[in-house]
Design a protein around this motif. Structure first.
Motif, PDB file in Angstrom:
ATOM      1  N   VAL A 152       0.862  -1.187   0.000  1.00  0.00           N
ATOM      2  CA  VAL A 152       0.000   0.000   0.000  1.00  0.00           C
ATOM      3  C   VAL A 152       0.894   1.232   0.000  1.00  0.00           C
ATOM      4  N   PRO A 154       1.524   5.671  -0.731  1.00  0.00           N
ATOM      5  CA  PRO A 154       0.897   6.988  -0.599  1.00  0.00           C
ATOM      6  C   PRO A 154       0.940   7.781  -1.911  1.00  0.00           C
ATOM      7  N   TRP A 155       0.510   9.028  -1.816  1.00  0.00           N
ATOM      8  CA  TRP A 155       0.317   9.842  -3.017  1.00  0.00           C
ATOM      9  C   TRP A 155       1.485  10.775  -3.315  1.00  0.00           C
ATOM     10  N   LYS A 179      -1.801  -1.443  -3.923  1.00  0.00           N
ATOM     11  CA  LYS A 179      -2.849  -0.422  -3.957  1.00  0.00           C
ATOM     12  C   LYS A 179      -2.234   0.970  -3.913  1.00  0.00           C
ATOM     13  N   PRO A 180      -2.420   1.728  -4.998  1.00  0.00           N
ATOM     14  CA  PRO A 180      -1.941   3.114  -4.958  1.00  0.00           C
ATOM     15  C   PRO A 180      -2.911   3.983  -4.157  1.00  0.00           C
ATOM     16  N   GLY A 215      -7.284  -0.787   0.939  1.00  0.00           N
ATOM     17  CA  GLY A 215      -5.959  -1.046   1.508  1.00  0.00           C
ATOM     18  C   GLY A 215      -6.073  -1.902   2.759  1.00  0.00           C
ATOM     19  N   VAL A 219      -4.320  -5.580   3.331  1.00  0.00           N
ATOM     20  CA  VAL A 219      -3.295  -5.934   4.330  1.00  0.00           C
ATOM     21  C   VAL A 219      -3.823  -6.979   5.315  1.00  0.00           C
ATOM     22  N   THR A 230       3.733   2.314   3.059  1.00  0.00           N
ATOM     23  CA  THR A 230       4.289   3.655   3.254  1.00  0.00           C
ATOM     24  C   THR A 230       3.123   4.616   3.377  1.00  0.00           C
ATOM     25  N   GLY A 231       3.139   5.446   4.414  1.00  0.00           N
ATOM     26  CA  GLY A 231       2.054   6.406   4.606  1.00  0.00           C
ATOM     27  C   GLY A 231       2.120   6.991   5.999  1.00  0.00           C
ATOM     28  N   SER A 232       0.965   7.360   6.525  1.00  0.00           N
ATOM     29  CA  SER A 232       0.949   8.066   7.804  1.00  0.00           C
ATOM     30  C   SER A 232       1.213   7.115   8.967  1.00  0.00           C
ATOM     31  N   GLN A 238      -2.344   1.209  12.815  1.00  0.00           N
ATOM     32  CA  GLN A 238      -3.505   0.317  12.637  1.00  0.00           C
ATOM     33  C   GLN A 238      -3.069  -0.970  11.947  1.00  0.00           C
ATOM     34  N   ILE A 239      -2.216  -0.819  10.927  1.00  0.00           N
ATOM     35  CA  ILE A 239      -1.785  -1.999  10.171  1.00  0.00           C
ATOM     36  C   ILE A 239      -0.941  -2.911  11.070  1.00  0.00           C
ATOM     37  N   GLY A 255       5.895   8.512   8.923  1.00  0.00           N
ATOM     38  CA  GLY A 255       6.144   9.951   8.859  1.00  0.00           C
ATOM     39  C   GLY A 255       7.515  10.368   9.366  1.00  0.00           C
ATOM     40  N   PHE A 386       3.636  18.097   6.324  1.00  0.00           N
ATOM     41  CA  PHE A 386       3.580  17.508   4.983  1.00  0.00           C
ATOM     42  C   PHE A 386       3.188  18.546   3.939  1.00  0.00           C
TER      43      PHE A 386
HETATM   44  P1  NDP Z   1      -2.569   7.452   4.651  1.00  0.00           P
HETATM   45  O1  NDP Z   1      -1.570   6.833   5.548  1.00  0.00           O
HETATM   46  O2  NDP Z   1      -3.993   7.426   5.035  1.00  0.00           O
HETATM   47  O3  NDP Z   1      -2.491   6.781   3.199  1.00  0.00           O
HETATM   48  C1  NDP Z   1      -1.439   5.988   2.701  1.00  0.00           C
HETATM   49  C2  NDP Z   1      -2.020   4.814   1.933  1.00  0.00           C
HETATM   50  O4  NDP Z   1      -2.704   3.934   2.813  1.00  0.00           O
HETATM   51  C3  NDP Z   1      -3.050   5.203   0.887  1.00  0.00           C
HETATM   52  O5  NDP Z   1      -2.960   4.317  -0.204  1.00  0.00           O
HETATM   53  C4  NDP Z   1      -4.344   4.999   1.642  1.00  0.00           C
HETATM   54  O6  NDP Z   1      -5.433   4.846   0.806  1.00  0.00           O
HETATM   55  C5  NDP Z   1      -4.054   3.738   2.400  1.00  0.00           C
HETATM   56  N1  NDP Z   1      -4.857   3.513   3.584  1.00  0.00           N
HETATM   57  C6  NDP Z   1      -5.622   4.382   4.298  1.00  0.00           C
HETATM   58  N2  NDP Z   1      -6.172   3.774   5.361  1.00  0.00           N
HETATM   59  C7  NDP Z   1      -5.747   2.496   5.340  1.00  0.00           C
HETATM   60  C8  NDP Z   1      -5.962   1.353   6.187  1.00  0.00           C
HETATM   61  N3  NDP Z   1      -6.705   1.441   7.293  1.00  0.00           N
HETATM   62  N4  NDP Z   1      -5.361   0.191   5.870  1.00  0.00           N
HETATM   63  C9  NDP Z   1      -4.572   0.088   4.773  1.00  0.00           C
HETATM   64  N5  NDP Z   1      -4.348   1.125   3.942  1.00  0.00           N
HETATM   65  C10 NDP Z   1      -4.914   2.314   4.223  1.00  0.00           C
HETATM   66  O7  NDP Z   1      -2.131   8.910   4.348  1.00  0.00           O
HETATM   67  P2  NDP Z   1      -3.063  10.113   3.843  1.00  0.00           P
HETATM   68  O8  NDP Z   1      -3.025  10.127   2.389  1.00  0.00           O
HETATM   69  O9  NDP Z   1      -4.411  10.062   4.450  1.00  0.00           O
HETATM   70  O10 NDP Z   1      -2.300  11.355   4.419  1.00  0.00           O
HETATM   71  C11 NDP Z   1      -2.513  11.739   5.767  1.00  0.00           C
HETATM   72  C12 NDP Z   1      -1.253  12.288   6.365  1.00  0.00           C
HETATM   73  O11 NDP Z   1      -0.290  11.252   6.414  1.00  0.00           O
HETATM   74  C13 NDP Z   1      -0.596  13.350   5.547  1.00  0.00           C
HETATM   75  O12 NDP Z   1      -1.108  14.587   5.846  1.00  0.00           O
HETATM   76  C14 NDP Z   1       0.849  13.217   5.933  1.00  0.00           C
HETATM   77  O13 NDP Z   1       1.104  13.940   7.088  1.00  0.00           O
HETATM   78  C15 NDP Z   1       0.999  11.773   6.228  1.00  0.00           C
HETATM   79  N6  NDP Z   1       1.604  11.013   5.123  1.00  0.00           N
HETATM   80  C16 NDP Z   1       2.879  10.644   5.266  1.00  0.00           C
HETATM   81  C17 NDP Z   1       3.514   9.966   4.256  1.00  0.00           C
HETATM   82  C18 NDP Z   1       4.910   9.573   4.411  1.00  0.00           C
HETATM   83  O14 NDP Z   1       5.502   9.031   3.476  1.00  0.00           O
HETATM   84  N7  NDP Z   1       5.491   9.815   5.553  1.00  0.00           N
HETATM   85  C19 NDP Z   1       2.859   9.645   3.001  1.00  0.00           C
HETATM   86  C20 NDP Z   1       1.476  10.051   2.951  1.00  0.00           C
HETATM   87  C21 NDP Z   1       0.901  10.713   3.991  1.00  0.00           C
HETATM   88  P3  NDP Z   1      -6.245   6.164   0.308  1.00  0.00           P
HETATM   89  O15 NDP Z   1      -5.306   7.083  -0.320  1.00  0.00           O
HETATM   90  O16 NDP Z   1      -7.154   5.591  -0.664  1.00  0.00           O
HETATM   91  O17 NDP Z   1      -6.882   6.702   1.538  1.00  0.00           O
END
Ligand code: NDP
Length: 472
Positions: A152, A154-155, A179-180, A215, A219, A230-232, A238-239, A255, A386
Motif C-alpha cells: 500500500v 501513498p500519493w 494499492k496506490p 488497503g 493488508v 508507506t504512509g501516515s 492500525q496496520i 512519517g 507535509f
Molecule cells: P494514509 O496513511 O492514510 O495513506 C497511505 C495509503 O494507505 C493510501 O494508499 C491509503 O489509501 C491507504 N490507507 C488508508 N487507510 C488504510 C488502512 N486502514 N489500511 C490500509 N491502507 C490504508 O495517508 P493520507 O493520504 O491520508 O495522508 C494523511 C497524512 O499522512 C498526511 O497529511 C501526511 O502527514 C501523512 N503522510 C505521510 C507519508 C509519508 O511518506 N510519511 C505519506 C502520505 C501521507 P487512500 O489514499 O485511498 O486513503
C-alpha cells in the motif's frame, strides 16, 4: 527576479482514457464502483477509476498466489530479464510517465522528469541485478521468497513508491498486489500497461485501486504473506495492530519531522540551497523533508536573510511549466491540513513569513512559508505538516542541536551542514535517524537503504537491505 516566459511541457504526450479498470491477472476489468481522480492544479477530472471491492481484492490475491509458484521457480536470471525490460520501457516512456505523474499529483515537471522517473528506472535496473545473486546477498545459501506481497503506497511519490515496493519483491521471486493512493492512481495503472508490454506473466503484478478500505482489506487478507506500507504513522499503527500475530512479515515506512542542522561554519549559500531543497522539494510532501531547521544562533540572522531572498525567487504555479519550482498541493484535504497547522503555528506565537507570490485561482496551492521563533513545544515543531512549511529553531552548542534534533517521536532523516568532517561524524553518530545527509539533503539512490526509527516505522527499503524484507 527575472520574468520568465511560460515553458509548458506538452500535455498531449499523455493520452488518457476516460475510465480505468483494475489490473488483475494481466487483464484490466471493472470494479464495483468508480471514483474520480483530479488534477490538483486545476481540479479538472482526469479519469474515473474502478473502486476495488473486497471480492476484487480476493481475486487479485488469488491471481498473485497462482502466479507465485511459476514466478518463484524461474531462475533468477530469467526474472532479471523481466525487470530489465520493465526498466527500459520506463526509460522509453519516461516523458509520458513524468507528465502523467505531474498531472495526477501536482508535482513540478522538472521533479517528475529529473528525479522521480530516473529513480524509478534505476530501482528496476538495480534490483534486476540482484535477482540472480540472492545467495550472495548475505541472507543464507538459498534465500526463499515469502509469497504474495500486499503493498500500500501513498500519493507523494506514486510511481517511485511503487518502484521501491515492486522491484525488490519481484527480484526475490514474490508476486504482488499493490494499492496506490486514492488521489494518485494513474501512474500505477500505466505501470500495469508497462508490465503487459514487458510480457510479465499474468498475476505477478496486480494493481487494485480504491480508498483506505481497499488497503485495509488487502493488508488483512489471510492469503497475503508480506505487507509493505508507506504512509501516515496513524494508519501504520492500525496496520501493525491488524498484522500482529498473523505470521505476516511487515515493513512500515511512516512519517518524519527531520532536523536540518546548520552550524556556524557551514557554507551559507549551499546550506540555503539544501534548506530549500529539504522543505520545498515536492511541495514538502516528503516523509524525510527537512521540516525543522535548527540553525546556530550566531548565524541565524544572516542565514534567514539569505533564505528569504532565495525563497522570493521560487516560482509557484503550473506543474507542467518547466520553470516551476513548487507545484500544487495534492488534495483539498491535504491543503486543509497544512492551512490548519500553519494557523496553529501563528496562534501559538511563532512568526510567519512567505514571499509575495500570486497563487492560481483554481486548484490547491500553498505559498512557501517559514515560521521563526518556534519552540519545541509548538505543534509545528512536533507534528508532520507535509507541506511547504518550515519551522525554524535555534541552538548554541552541538549538544543542544543533537538534543533538539532527537526530541521528536519520529526518526527518519536528518541533515548536517558544517565545514568540519569530524563534526559531521560526531553529530551523525548521535542522531537517531535512519538517514543522515551531510552538506546535502534529499539525495536518493537505489543502492542505499532508507527507513526509520521510532514512529517513522521499521524495515529498510533500497539497497541490499531492501531485499531482506522479501526473503526468508
Ligand atoms: P494514509 O496513511 O492514510 O495513506 C497511505 C495509503 O494507505 C493510501 O494508499 C491509503 O489509501 C491507504 N490507507 C488508508 N487507510 C488504510 C488502512 N486502514 N489500511 C490500509 N491502507 C490504508 O495517508 P493520507 O493520504 O491520508 O495522508 C494523511 C497524512 O499522512 C498526511 O497529511 C501526511 O502527514 C501523512 N503522510 C505521510 C507519508 C509519508 O511518506 N510519511 C505519506 C502520505 C501521507 P487512500 O489514499 O485511498 O486513503
Amino acid at each position: 527576479m527575472f520574468e520568465y516566459a511560460p515553458a509548458p511541457e506538452s500535455r498531449s504526450i499523455v493520452s488518457l482514457d476516460s475510465t480505468y479498470g483494475l489490473f488483475i491477472d494481466g487483464e484490466f476489468g471493472d470494479g464495483k464502483g468508480t471514483f474520480k481522480t483530479i488534477n490538483p492544479a486545476s481540479e479538472e477530472v482526469l479519469a474515473e477509476v474502478a473502486m476495488a471491492a473486497p471480492e476484487d481484492v480476493d481475486r487479485a490475491v488469488a491471481a498473485a498466489r497462482r502466479a507465485f509458484g511459476p514466478w518463484s521457480a524461474l531462475p533468477g536470471a530469467e526474472r532479471a530479464k523481466f525487470l530489465f525490460r520493465i526498466a527500459r520501457i520506463i526509460q522509453e516512456r519516461s516523458r509520458e510517465l513524468a507528465v502523467l505523474e505531474s498531472l495526477d499529483n501536482g508535482k513540478p515537471i522538472k521533479e517528475s522528469r529529473d528525479v522521480d522517473l530516473p529513480l524509478v528506472a534505476a530501482h528496476f535496473f538495480y534490483y534486476a541485478g540482484w535477482a540472480d545473486k540472492l545467495r550472495y546477498a548475505g541472507f543464507g545459501d538459498d534465500p526463499k521468497p515469502l509469497g504474495v506481497a500486499g503493498q500500500v503506497i501513498p500519493w507523494n511519490f506514486p510511481l517511485l513508491m511503487l518502484a521501491w515496493k515492486i522491484a525488490p519483491a519481484l527480484a526475490a521471486g514474490n508476486t504482488v498486489v499493490l494499492k496506490p493512493a486514492e488521489t494518485t492512481p494513474l501512474s500505477a495503472l500505466f505501470f500495469a500497461d508497462v508490465c503487459r508490454q514487458a510480457d510479465l506473466p499474468p498475476g505477478v503484478v496486480n494493481i487494485i485501486t480504491g480508498a483506505g478500505d481497499t488497503g485495509r482489506y488487502l493488508v488483512e487478507h489471510p492469503d497475503v504473506d508480506k505487507v509493505a506500507f508507506t504512509g501516515s504513522t496513524e494508519v501504520g499503527r492500525q496496520i501493525a495492530r491488524s498484522v500482529a500475530g498473523t505470521g505476516k512479515r511487515l515493513t512500515l515506512e511512516l512519517g518524519g519531522k527531520a532536523a536540518n542542522i546548520v552550524f556556524d561554519d557551514a557554507p551559507i549559500d549551499q546550506a540555503v540551497e539544501g534548506i530549500v531543497n529539504g522543505i520545498f522539494f515536492n511541495q514538502g510532501h516528503v516523509c524525510c523533508a527537512g521540516s525543522r531547521l535548527l540553525v546556530q544562533e550566531s548565524i541565524a540572522t544572516e542565514l534567514l536573510d539569505s533564505l528569504k531572498r532565495r525563497m522570493a525567487t521560487l516560482r509557484v504555479g503550473d506543474p507542467l511549466d518547466k520553470n516551476t519550482d513548487i507545484g500544487a498541493i495534492n488534495s483539498a484535504a491535504q491543503l486543509a491540513k497544512i492551512t490548519e497547522l500553519s494557523e496553529i503555528g501563528s496562534s501559538e506565537g511563532a512568526e510567519r513569513w512567505s514571499p509575495p507570490c500570486s497563487l492560481p485561482d483554481h486548484g490547491f496551492w500553498f505559498a512557501p512559508t517559514i515560521f521563526t521563533g518556534v519552540t519545541q513545544a509548538h505543534r509545528i515543531a512536533r507534528e508532520e505538516i507535509f507541506g511547504p512549511v518550515l519551522s525554524v529553531l535555534t541552538f548554541r552548542t552541538p549538544e543542544e542541536a543533537i538534543e533538539k534534533a532527537n526530541n521528536t517521536p519520529y526518526g527518519l532523516s536528518a541533515g548536517i551542514w558544517t565545514d568540519k568532517g569530524s563534526r559531521i561524524l560526531a553529530v551523525a553518530d548521535k542522531l537517531r535517524a535512519g538517514v543522515v545527509w551531510a552538506n546535502t539533503f534529499n539525495k536518493f539512490d537505489p543502492t542505499s537503504p532508507f527507513g526509520g526509527y521510532k514512529e517513522s516505522g521499521y524495515g529498510r527499503e533500497g539497497g541490499r537491505h531492501g531485499l531482506e524484507a522479501y526473503v526468508a
